[in-house]
Structures are given as C-alpha cells and as structure tokens.
Write a protein that holds these residues in place. Structure first.
Motif, short mmCIF file in Angstrom:
data_model
loop_
_atom_site.label_atom_id
_atom_site.label_comp_id
_atom_site.label_asym_id
_atom_site.label_seq_id
_atom_site.Cartn_x
_atom_site.Cartn_y
_atom_site.Cartn_z
N HIS A 171 0.89 4.82 7.23
CA HIS A 171 -0.47 4.53 6.76
C HIS A 171 -0.37 3.74 5.46
O HIS A 171 0.56 3.95 4.66
N PRO A 172 -1.31 2.81 5.22
CA PRO A 172 -1.26 2.01 3.99
C PRO A 172 -1.30 2.82 2.71
O PRO A 172 -0.85 2.35 1.66
N ASN A 173 -1.83 4.04 2.77
CA ASN A 173 -1.94 4.86 1.56
C ASN A 173 -0.90 5.97 1.48
O ASN A 173 -1.07 6.93 0.72
N LEU A 174 0.17 5.83 2.23
CA LEU A 174 1.30 6.75 2.14
C LEU A 174 2.55 5.94 1.81
O LEU A 174 2.76 4.86 2.36
N VAL A 175 3.39 6.46 0.92
CA VAL A 175 4.59 5.74 0.52
C VAL A 175 5.51 5.55 1.73
O VAL A 175 5.59 6.41 2.61
N LYS A 176 6.20 4.42 1.77
CA LYS A 176 7.09 4.12 2.89
C LYS A 176 8.51 4.59 2.56
O LYS A 176 9.07 4.22 1.53
N LEU A 177 9.06 5.41 3.43
CA LEU A 177 10.44 5.85 3.30
C LEU A 177 11.33 4.87 4.07
O LEU A 177 11.12 4.64 5.26
N GLU A 256 1.34 -3.08 -7.22
CA GLU A 256 0.95 -4.10 -8.18
C GLU A 256 -0.53 -4.43 -8.12
O GLU A 256 -1.10 -4.94 -9.08
N GLU A 257 -1.19 -4.12 -7.00
CA GLU A 257 -2.62 -4.35 -6.87
C GLU A 257 -3.43 -3.06 -7.02
O GLU A 257 -4.60 -3.00 -6.69
N PHE A 258 -2.79 -2.01 -7.52
CA PHE A 258 -3.40 -0.70 -7.73
C PHE A 258 -3.83 -0.04 -6.43
O PHE A 258 -4.72 0.81 -6.41
N LYS A 259 -3.17 -0.40 -5.34
CA LYS A 259 -3.39 0.30 -4.08
C LYS A 259 -2.61 1.61 -4.11
O LYS A 259 -1.48 1.67 -4.60
N VAL A 260 -3.20 2.65 -3.56
CA VAL A 260 -2.63 4.00 -3.63
C VAL A 260 -1.58 4.22 -2.56
O VAL A 260 -1.72 3.79 -1.42
N LYS A 261 -0.51 4.92 -2.97
CA LYS A 261 0.51 5.38 -2.03
C LYS A 261 0.83 6.84 -2.40
O LYS A 261 1.42 7.10 -3.44
#
Length: 468
Positions: A171-177, A256-261
């Motif tokens: 998901h775009p709002n979850l950090v990528k492992l 860098e665009e303040f998008k949440v992860k």
C-alpha cells in the motif's frame, strides 16, 4: 471466555508438539520459524492484566531459525479467511523479498558506523546504507537497515512478524520492505531488515523537535489522512485483518513529499477468527497510546488502533506529546489537559499549536477535535471505523480557510517567517515553501554526514600503523 481460549491454545500446542515429534526435526524447525506471537516484553507492560485475559505465547530463541519460513498459524490469531499471514507470506512475500548476507549489510553501512546511524528504538538501531539492487542505479540504492539489538526489548518473533506482515501487505502508505538478513556471525545471531529510505524522518520529529520548521496546517491534515488510509488498508483491505497495535507519531515516516509510510510491524497481530470479537493477547505497545479497554482486559481489536489514532490526532492539533513530564502536573497527560477545553467552548482555541500562529481553520480544528473524541470513546463499540475516520478527514480537508486565532504568546515565530514566505494569502505557496525548506534541511543533513564520515575515515587512516 478468556480461560477457555487459553485452555484451547495449550491443547492445540500439545497436539502440534506430538505431531512434530512424529514428523521429525524438519517439521519442528518449520513450525518454530513461523511463530509470530507477541514477545514477552515491549516498551509497555502492565501487571494489572489478569492472566485469564492474556493469550499464551511461545518464547523463541533468536539463534534457532535462520530464515523466515511459512506454515500454519495457531488458532489463537487465525482470521476468518482460511489463509493466515504465514500462508499468504509463502504465496506472495517469500519470492518478493531479497535475502541479504550479513557481510553485504556490513559493507553497506561501513560496519554499522555510528556516523550512519539515523535512529534507534525498541528493536535496535537503524542505519543509512547503500546496496546494489538488480535494475537499480549504478551507484547503488539508498536504504534504511534496521539491526536487532540482542539485548533489547524486542526479539526474533518481532523480526519474523515484520518480515511476514510486510511481505504480504502492499500500500502507498505502508513502508516497503526490500529484504532481510538472518545469519550467524562471530558476533552471534544477526537479525536485520532492509527498507526503502525516507528522507523526512517521522511525524514525531516534525511535531515536537523545535529544530524543524513549523508543520503547516494543510500538511498536518494530509499526514493524518495518509496514516488513516494506511490503517484502513490493514483493517479492511486484505483477506486477513491486521491490527497494527503500535500506532504513534514516531512510527509515521515521511518521504520527500511528506507522504506517509507506516513502519514498525513487529507488534502487529492478525485479527480475531470467525465468531470471535477480539484477540486475547499480552498487552504491548507504547504508554500513552494504548486503548484503556485493551490495557485492562488484553482484548485486542481494530478499535484499539482507532483509539491510538485519536491520541495522534490531538498531538497533531496541539503540537504536544501524549505524555510530557516536564510540564505542570495538570498538563502532563495530553488527553486530560485537552479535556479542560471543550470543543464548543470559546476556550478551545487555547489547545491549538501556538506555532501555527493563526494559520489554520477554526471550524476544521473543531471538527478534528470532535473526530479525535469519537476515536477516544470509552467503549470500543462507540468508536468509528477507520473507513469513517478517512471520510471525516476528507471532509475537513475541504475547508480551505485559514482563519484561526493568532496566539497571544510570543513562543515562536509565525509559519510565514519559519518558511521564508513573503505572502500569507496563497496556501499552495505555504505548502510548497514548507516542502522546499524540509528538503533543504535534509540536504544539509546529508552534507554534514558526508563531512563527518570523511573525517572519521581520515582519523582511522592516520591512526593505522605505518607498514615497514
């Protein structure tokens, strides 16, 4: 009910143990590696929870398993779907994650140099590193490498849970492992995780560290919405329901665009099985963010995450942490303090972060506080779902007016001065200026790290014995 569930769990464990004895050591190792139950210690523990309300969990020796393998999960945390997280991990994640060698990660971080250390938590330390990935840039890919502290509060089970959960979710709002490392070195068992690197650190840093410029109102709302959408995906976006269990500002990473992860899934759990209303488990999380009903009973539900979200909403609104012991006694606990300023009263504006200096929506702030209060309802059935929270936040974001009252205190300069603005009429200028300032700070930090690293290498070279 709690006693019956505990008995059921013990019975199943004994049955599985007998089966593993008959099947041999291979089955035992596979079953062991798939354990994702909660560790016995965390940053939060309560002795008040009765043993009948706490689910049983197996202890794990972190040196016994060397890589995450999937198998059946125990009935205590299985979901209504026939497939569990370990099964989904075997199907989706096992082939998507890269297995790194310990030497490879040593080289990527200059042997875990303190100059490359960018954070530290219950799991251990986080380092900035550069690794080469197939199809990646020739100079390598910048990553965040989290290294388990063998003496820390979290252990192999949290490491394994994070591998399996992040191997399944997308998901775009979850950090990528990106991958993991499970190895044994001369220093003992090693457990590491490799993530995408996010330049803007955490919401915690931007809200509470005065070295950072003021976080504008619009960006605060964007961050709240991104975090809510991440939680909504965990609760409803998969065939397996996932309870995050450790939602807090320091786990909200920003790109860098303040998008949440959202990050740190070591304490995540699968939701209750069909016909059950909750998961019975040991109480873990972070003090100040855990729902009181979960603390008192050990009954974990998605509404536990909703409570935590309500706490963070008030942190976003006020610029104060959930607990600040350096304040006067009646202001130390955030929720008790804001309770003295009812939403509909004229005094309500006193809780708004003074650093916003009037650059916020009056009505929007009241609606955010009302939403936070609903998330913080005493009874979990009275709290909204994350889907309802997302819809409420979207409505608040439609309010474009910045008509808040200017704070009487001179505690901080206005957001305009902090971001170098020359006008206060265009909100898009404010947002763009804020982002430019944050990127500038990140660049300065990168430059400082490079200089410090060069000095460190020169010092090591000068201290090395001269060959004869």
């Amino acid at each position: 009910m709690g006693c019956f569930r505990c008995f059921s769990i013990k019975f199943k464990k004994k049955k599985n143990k007998d089966e593993r004895r008959r099947q041999g050591p291979a089955a035992t190792a596979a079953s062991f590696a798939s354990t994702i139950s909660t560790a016995p210690r965390s940053s939060l523990s309560y002795s008040t929870v009765s043993s009948s309300a706490i689910g049983t969990s197996q202890s794990v020796d972190s040196s016994s398993a060397v890589r995450p393998a999937a198998s059946k999960s125990s009935g205590s945390v299985s979901v209504s779907s026939a497939r569990s997280i370990p099964e989904l991990y075997e199907e989706r994640g096992a082939n998507n994650l890269r297995e790194f060698s310990f030497r490879e990660l040593q080289a990527a971080t200059s042997d875990f140099s303190r100059l490359l250390k960018v954070g530290e938590g219950g799991f251990g330390s986080v380092y900035k590193g550069v690794i080469r990935l197939p199809g990646g840039p020739a100079g390598g890919t910048v990553v965040a490498i989290k290294k388990l502290n063998p003496n820390g509060h979290q252990g192999h089970k949290q490491w394994l849970a994070e591998v399996q959960f992040l191997g399944v979710v997308e998901h775009p709002n979850l950090v990528k492992l990106i991958g993991y490392c499970a190895a044994r070195s001369e220093r003992g068992p090693q457990r590491l995780l490799v993530y995408e690197f996010l330049t803007n650190k955490t919401l915690d840093d931007h809200l509470f560290d005065r070295a950072y410029p003021v976080l504008p109102w619009e960006i605060r709302l964007e961050i709240a919405l991104g975090a809510a959408e991440g939680l909504l995906y965990l609760h409803e976006g998969l065939e397996v329901q996932i309870i995050y269990r450790d939602f807090k500002a320091s786990n909200v990473l920003l790109d860098e665009e303040f998008k949440v992860k959202l990050s740190d899934f070591g304490l995540a759990r699968e939701g209750p099985s069909a016909g059950h209303t909750h998961v019975s488990t040991a109480v873990m999380g972070t003090y100040g963010y855990a729902a009181p009903d979960y603390v008192e009973t050990g009954h974990l539900t998605t509404k536990s995450d909703v409570w935590s979200f309500g706490v963070v909403l008030y942190e976003i609104l006020t610029g104060r942490r959930s607990m600040e012991r350096n304040r006067p006694k009646n202001e130390q606990k955030l929720l008790e303090w804001v309770g003295q300023y009812p939403v509909e009263s004229k005094r309500f504006i006193k809780i708004i972060d003074i650093r916003l200096d009037g650059q916020y929506s009056k009505q929007g702030a009241r609606e955010i506080a009302k939403l936070a209060n609903s998330c913080l309802a005493k009874h979990r059935k009275d709290r909204p779902t994350m889907k309802e929270v997302v819809e409420s936040l979207k409505q608040v974001m439609q309010r474009k007016e910045l008509d808040g009252d200017v704070g009487a205190s001179g505690e901080s300069s206005s957001p305009d001065k902090a971001f170098g603005k020359t006008t206060t009429t265009a909100e898009d200028v404010a947002v763009a200026s804020a982002r430019r300032r944050m990127l500038h700070l990140a660049a300065l930090g990168e430059n400082a790290n490079s200089i410090a690293k060069r000095r460190f290498m020169l010092m090591r070279a000068s201290a090395a014995p001269t060959p004869t």
